[in-house]
Design a protein around this motif. Sequence first.
Motif, PDB file in Angstrom:
ATOM      1  N   THR A  64      -5.614   0.000  -0.381  1.00 11.52           N
ATOM      2  CA  THR A  64      -6.147   0.707   0.789  1.00 11.52           C
ATOM      3  C   THR A  64      -7.243  -0.110   1.458  1.00 11.52           C
ATOM      4  O   THR A  64      -7.279  -0.243   2.694  1.00 11.52           O
ATOM      5  N   ASN A  83      -6.305  -7.359  -6.605  1.00 11.87           N
ATOM      6  CA  ASN A  83      -5.251  -6.352  -6.658  1.00 11.87           C
ATOM      7  C   ASN A  83      -3.997  -6.908  -7.329  1.00 11.87           C
ATOM      8  O   ASN A  83      -3.312  -6.196  -8.067  1.00 11.87           O
ATOM      9  N   ILE A  89      -6.597   1.934  -4.619  1.00  9.11           N
ATOM     10  CA  ILE A  89      -7.861   1.782  -3.882  1.00  9.11           C
ATOM     11  C   ILE A  89      -7.960   0.386  -3.282  1.00  9.11           C
ATOM     12  O   ILE A  89      -8.320   0.229  -2.108  1.00  9.11           O
ATOM     13  N   TRP A 119       0.839  -1.208   0.000  1.00  9.90           N
ATOM     14  CA  TRP A 119       0.000   0.000   0.000  1.00  9.90           C
ATOM     15  C   TRP A 119       0.874   1.259   0.000  1.00  9.90           C
ATOM     16  O   TRP A 119       0.627   2.198  -0.766  1.00  9.90           O
ATOM     17  N   PRO A 135      -5.915   4.305 -10.682  1.00 13.02           N
ATOM     18  CA  PRO A 135      -6.021   4.364  -9.226  1.00 13.02           C
ATOM     19  C   PRO A 135      -6.590   3.081  -8.611  1.00 13.02           C
ATOM     20  O   PRO A 135      -6.638   2.963  -7.401  1.00 13.02           O
ATOM     21  N   THR A 136      -6.994   2.109  -9.454  1.00  9.61           N
ATOM     22  CA  THR A 136      -7.656   0.912  -8.918  1.00  9.61           C
ATOM     23  C   THR A 136      -6.760   0.148  -7.947  1.00  9.61           C
ATOM     24  O   THR A 136      -7.219  -0.301  -6.896  1.00  9.61           O
TER      25      THR A 136
END
Length: 144
Positions: free
Chosen positions: A121, A101, A118, A32, A114-115
Amino acid sequence: MTSQVIPRRSSLAVAVYALLNPLPVGFFVAAWIFDIIYLFSTEVTWTRAASWLIVIGLIIAIIPRIINLIHVWTGVSYPQGSPIKIHFWAWLVAIVLAIFNAFIHTRDAWGVVPTGVILSTLVVILMLFANVQLALRDRAVREL
């Protein structure tokens, strides 16, 4: 005379779980952080490193989850909404998100943003939520 059998957990399984369970959190938090660094620096090395961290975290997360699955769903029955079951489900959702991810991180560098950030996160939030709620509820039970 009634005999009440209290199922015992395997000491080896508990030891392996205690040894391996915290490791994936470190790998996913590092991934992350690397995703966030990549977002601001656009240096491809950061997203590649995040990809490896996610994969290693997933590999290490398998054994503790299997042990947790056996402990939660066999033997002692835990009531609905118990902290152990919430911990199990939060980790399971986090691992599924981490698998998605990992696939996102196979894309070209800018395809991760940005996937990937996100999802990283959300994985970290779910794992932290699971561990914090388990720790707080265990502490509350011990104080009673």
